[in-house]
Write a protein that holds these residues in place. Sequence first.
Motif, PDB file in Angstrom:
ATOM      1  N   MET A   1      93.484  43.645 -88.371  1.00 32.61           N
ATOM      2  CA  MET A   1      93.682  42.204 -88.373  1.00 32.61           C
ATOM      3  C   MET A   1      94.623  41.856 -89.517  1.00 32.61           C
ATOM      4  SD  MET A   1      90.932  39.155 -89.161  1.00 32.61           S
ATOM      5  CE  MET A   1      90.005  39.388 -87.639  1.00 32.61           C
TER       6      MET A   1
ATOM      7  N   HIS B   1      85.466  33.220 -93.620  1.00 28.55           N
ATOM      8  CA  HIS B   1      85.082  33.822 -94.898  1.00 28.55           C
ATOM      9  C   HIS B   1      83.792  33.192 -95.393  1.00 28.55           C
ATOM     10  CE1 HIS B   1      89.080  35.723 -95.439  1.00 28.55           C
ATOM     11  NE2 HIS B   1      89.527  34.616 -94.878  1.00 28.55           N
TER      12      HIS B   1
ATOM     13  N   HIS C   1      87.828  34.905 -87.521  1.00 22.94           N
ATOM     14  CA  HIS C   1      88.427  34.918 -88.862  1.00 22.94           C
ATOM     15  C   HIS C   1      87.808  33.809 -89.701  1.00 22.94           C
ATOM     16  CE1 HIS C   1      92.198  35.928 -91.354  1.00 22.94           C
ATOM     17  NE2 HIS C   1      91.436  35.142 -92.109  1.00 22.94           N
TER      18      HIS C   1
ATOM     19  N   ARG D   1      86.010  40.232-102.478  1.00 19.54           N
ATOM     20  CA  ARG D   1      84.912  40.807-101.688  1.00 19.54           C
ATOM     21  C   ARG D   1      83.824  41.377-102.594  1.00 19.54           C
ATOM     22  NH1 ARG D   1      85.804  46.256 -98.218  1.00 19.54           N
ATOM     23  NH2 ARG D   1      85.623  47.110-100.335  1.00 19.54           N
TER      24      ARG D   1
ATOM     25  N   ALA E   1      85.313  43.661 -93.376  1.00 22.54           N
ATOM     26  CA  ALA E   1      86.568  44.416 -93.283  1.00 22.54           C
ATOM     27  C   ALA E   1      86.833  45.202 -94.557  1.00 22.54           C
ATOM     28  CB  ALA E   1      87.726  43.455 -93.030  1.00 22.54           C
TER      29      ALA E   1
ATOM     30  N   LYS F   1      92.277  44.990 -92.809  1.00 28.73           N
ATOM     31  CA  LYS F   1      92.948  43.704 -93.043  1.00 28.73           C
ATOM     32  C   LYS F   1      94.134  43.923 -93.982  1.00 28.73           C
ATOM     33  CE  LYS F   1      93.487  39.173 -93.778  1.00 28.73           C
ATOM     34  NZ  LYS F   1      92.474  38.413 -94.551  1.00 28.73           N
TER      35      LYS F   1
ATOM     36  N   VAL G   1      88.694  40.914 -98.326  1.00 29.00           N
ATOM     37  CA  VAL G   1      88.928  42.262 -98.829  1.00 29.00           C
ATOM     38  C   VAL G   1      89.339  42.183-100.297  1.00 29.00           C
ATOM     39  CG1 VAL G   1      89.491  43.213 -96.556  1.00 29.00           C
ATOM     40  CG2 VAL G   1      91.307  42.175 -97.941  1.00 29.00           C
TER      41      VAL G   1
ATOM     42  N   VAL H   1      83.568  37.210 -87.943  1.00 27.63           N
ATOM     43  CA  VAL H   1      84.267  38.311 -88.591  1.00 27.63           C
ATOM     44  C   VAL H   1      84.784  37.778 -89.919  1.00 27.63           C
ATOM     45  CG1 VAL H   1      86.179  39.947 -88.449  1.00 27.63           C
ATOM     46  CG2 VAL H   1      84.889  39.340 -86.382  1.00 27.63           C
ATOM     47  N   ASP H   2      84.392  38.432 -91.011  1.00 28.97           N
ATOM     48  CA  ASP H   2      84.757  38.010 -92.359  1.00 28.97           C
ATOM     49  C   ASP H   2      85.750  39.020 -92.939  1.00 28.97           C
ATOM     50  OD1 ASP H   2      84.989  37.413 -95.031  1.00 28.97           O
ATOM     51  OD2 ASP H   2      82.856  37.112 -95.379  1.00 28.97           O
ATOM     52  N   PRO H   3      87.059  38.712 -92.901  1.00 29.10           N
ATOM     53  CA  PRO H   3      88.063  39.650 -93.400  1.00 29.10           C
ATOM     54  C   PRO H   3      88.371  39.474 -94.892  1.00 29.10           C
ATOM     55  CG  PRO H   3      89.170  37.859 -92.292  1.00 29.10           C
ATOM     56  CD  PRO H   3      87.696  37.552 -92.250  1.00 29.10           C
TER      57      PRO H   3
ATOM     58  N   ALA I   1      82.683  48.861 -93.070  1.00 25.61           N
ATOM     59  CA  ALA I   1      83.722  47.975 -92.543  1.00 25.61           C
ATOM     60  C   ALA I   1      84.011  48.337 -91.095  1.00 25.61           C
ATOM     61  CB  ALA I   1      84.993  48.098 -93.380  1.00 25.61           C
TER      62      ALA I   1
ATOM     63  N   TYR J   1      94.689  42.449 -99.855  1.00 28.23           N
ATOM     64  CA  TYR J   1      95.358  41.173 -99.578  1.00 28.23           C
ATOM     65  C   TYR J   1      96.377  40.897-100.672  1.00 28.23           C
ATOM     66  CZ  TYR J   1      95.591  36.156 -98.318  1.00 28.23           C
ATOM     67  OH  TYR J   1      95.994  34.896 -97.934  1.00 28.23           O
TER      68      TYR J   1
END
Length: 327
Positions: free
Chosen positions: A178, A24, A22, A76, A95, A147, A71, A67-69, A143, A99
Amino acid sequence: MAQVETVRGPVDTGELGRVLMHEHLFVLSPEFMTNHPEHDGFREDEHVADAIRRLDELKAAGIDTIVDPTVIGLGRYIPRVQRVAAETDLRIIVATGLYTYNDVPHYLHHRGPGLIFDDGEDPLVGLFTGDIVDGIAGTGVKAALLKCATDEPGVTPGVERVLRAVAKAHRETGAPIMTHTHAPTRRGLEQQAVFASEGVDLSRVLIGHSGDTTDLDYLTEIADKGSLLGMDRFGLDPLLSFDERVATVAALCERGYAESMVLSHDASCFIDWFEQDKMAAVAPNWHFLHITRDVLPALRESGVSEKDITTMLVDNPRRFFEHGGAY
């Protein structure tokens, strides 16, 4: 062997290596960037180059994949991520999702089931599945996970809508889930309840930010229902101290829960939510190298074995992306 989508295309899950689950690259507010750039501080070329440098440092420190969630709701923009991915050997997984802690964006207020102007399927499901199956915004990047978020306000109507859309897209595609949670108010259990009501296999879910609490009863209850625990905010010491985070992971390993945890920072190369110098002063360890430099040695000193460290950094991320397809 199963494959997982990365920014540069699919790879065998066995090639992911050590994974921070996790992180970014960029967390940005596009409307403010466009209309008030003097307050943003983001400089495209400079910060893309800085991100490449940071990921190269992370790769040299022994991490192979992040892993870059990031969104919708976090800014993004995949072409920017592609610029970074093209210049570093570290793999990046991205992802789809949305959010929010409360309501959905106004774009969705009149689109979806039971609404005045639209009574069809929730368009969120199609948006999410399209990112997974077809790729994101014509970039060719797909993706690999979904998320969603629940924070202190709880499962508000807007949040519930997103959770259920994520669950439906998960079942249609098989992409794992996630989450962001507010651990002090035990929001992960509420998320599990919503997912379970949609028929989701909870072993395909990672309950994020679980490491923001020392409540072992809460954490083991989530794990016993099958989900992974995201011990993923190392460096955010203002929320929970370094010693408490390390002790919680060590205690769970001692109880046999290494197979239920992944590690990360929830850090970023650039985030415009905070003034950069002030954030660095408040949380100086909130960066990509904190786990390799500080956390892993502290876990070893606390009795966590190399086997358990490998389980959390290598085996559990691999299994997360190896779960079966649609159901």
